[in-house]
Design an enzyme around this catalytic site. Structure first.
Site, mmCIF file in Angstrom:
data_model
loop_
_atom_site.group_PDB
_atom_site.id
_atom_site.type_symbol
_atom_site.label_atom_id
_atom_site.label_comp_id
_atom_site.label_asym_id
_atom_site.label_seq_id
_atom_site.Cartn_x
_atom_site.Cartn_y
_atom_site.Cartn_z
ATOM 1 N N LYS A 10 0.845 -1.193 0.000
ATOM 2 C CA LYS A 10 0.000 0.000 0.000
ATOM 3 C C LYS A 10 0.878 1.239 0.000
ATOM 4 O O LYS A 10 1.822 1.342 0.778
ATOM 5 C CB LYS A 10 -0.916 0.012 1.223
ATOM 6 C CG LYS A 10 -1.727 1.296 1.366
ATOM 7 C CD LYS A 10 -2.767 1.208 2.459
ATOM 8 C CE LYS A 10 -2.176 1.461 3.807
ATOM 9 N NZ LYS A 10 -3.202 1.721 4.845
ATOM 10 N N SER A 26 -3.788 3.239 -17.364
ATOM 11 C CA SER A 26 -2.799 2.735 -16.413
ATOM 12 C C SER A 26 -2.570 3.813 -15.368
ATOM 13 O O SER A 26 -3.167 4.882 -15.411
ATOM 14 C CB SER A 26 -1.469 2.416 -17.111
ATOM 15 O OG SER A 26 -0.984 3.577 -17.752
ATOM 16 N N TYR A 59 -3.247 -0.908 -13.924
ATOM 17 C CA TYR A 59 -1.940 -1.543 -13.804
ATOM 18 C C TYR A 59 -0.862 -0.468 -13.778
ATOM 19 O O TYR A 59 -1.056 0.643 -14.258
ATOM 20 C CB TYR A 59 -1.700 -2.538 -14.947
ATOM 21 C CG TYR A 59 -1.720 -1.912 -16.318
ATOM 22 C CD1 TYR A 59 -0.539 -1.458 -16.912
ATOM 23 C CD2 TYR A 59 -2.913 -1.754 -17.004
ATOM 24 C CE1 TYR A 59 -0.555 -0.867 -18.166
ATOM 25 C CE2 TYR A 59 -2.932 -1.165 -18.261
ATOM 26 C CZ TYR A 59 -1.752 -0.721 -18.832
ATOM 27 O OH TYR A 59 -1.780 -0.130 -20.069
#
Length: 119
Positions: A10, A26, A59
């Site tokens: 995280k 992305s 991503y």
């Protein structure tokens, strides 16, 4: 044995440095952030926008320094300056879960990693 999804990494309260609608979808993360969070290019992440509550999956692509640029359609869900949480998950068995330690990266107002701690 069934696998469950658990937090892998995280980046907490990163500042969106740019939003680029006219780029392939992305999130561009600077190499400093990728390294600190133990992420990799093309790894799936979820992005949680603290400012407006939006959540989306995308991503990672590699950028420079500590940039956080949301690209493509998802750029409509953020504004430059928004605070976001970027999370990645890992599949683990129930037996592996007790010893698993996610990578938590706190950043300053310039997205520079302040510490990389494990819970």
């Amino acid at each position: 044995m069934p696998l469950i999804q658990a937090l892998y990494s995280k980046i907490h309260r990163a500042v969106v440095t740019d939003a680029n609608l006219n780029y392939q979808g992305s999130i561009t993360l600077g190499q400093d952030l990728i390294t600190a969070a133990k992420l990799a290019p093309f790894m799936k992440v979820d992005v949680l926008n603290i400012n407006n509550g939006a959540r989306f999956s995308t991503y990672v692509i590699e950028g420079v320094g500590c940039e956080v640029c949301v690209n493509g359609a998802a750029s409509r869900l953020v504004q430059k300056g928004d605070l976001v949480i970027i999370v990645a998950y890992v599949s683990l068995s129930l037996e592996e879960l007790p010893s698993h330690k996610p990578h938590i990266v706190f950043v300053d107002h310039n997205n520079a990693p302040m510490e990389d701690t494990q819970c």
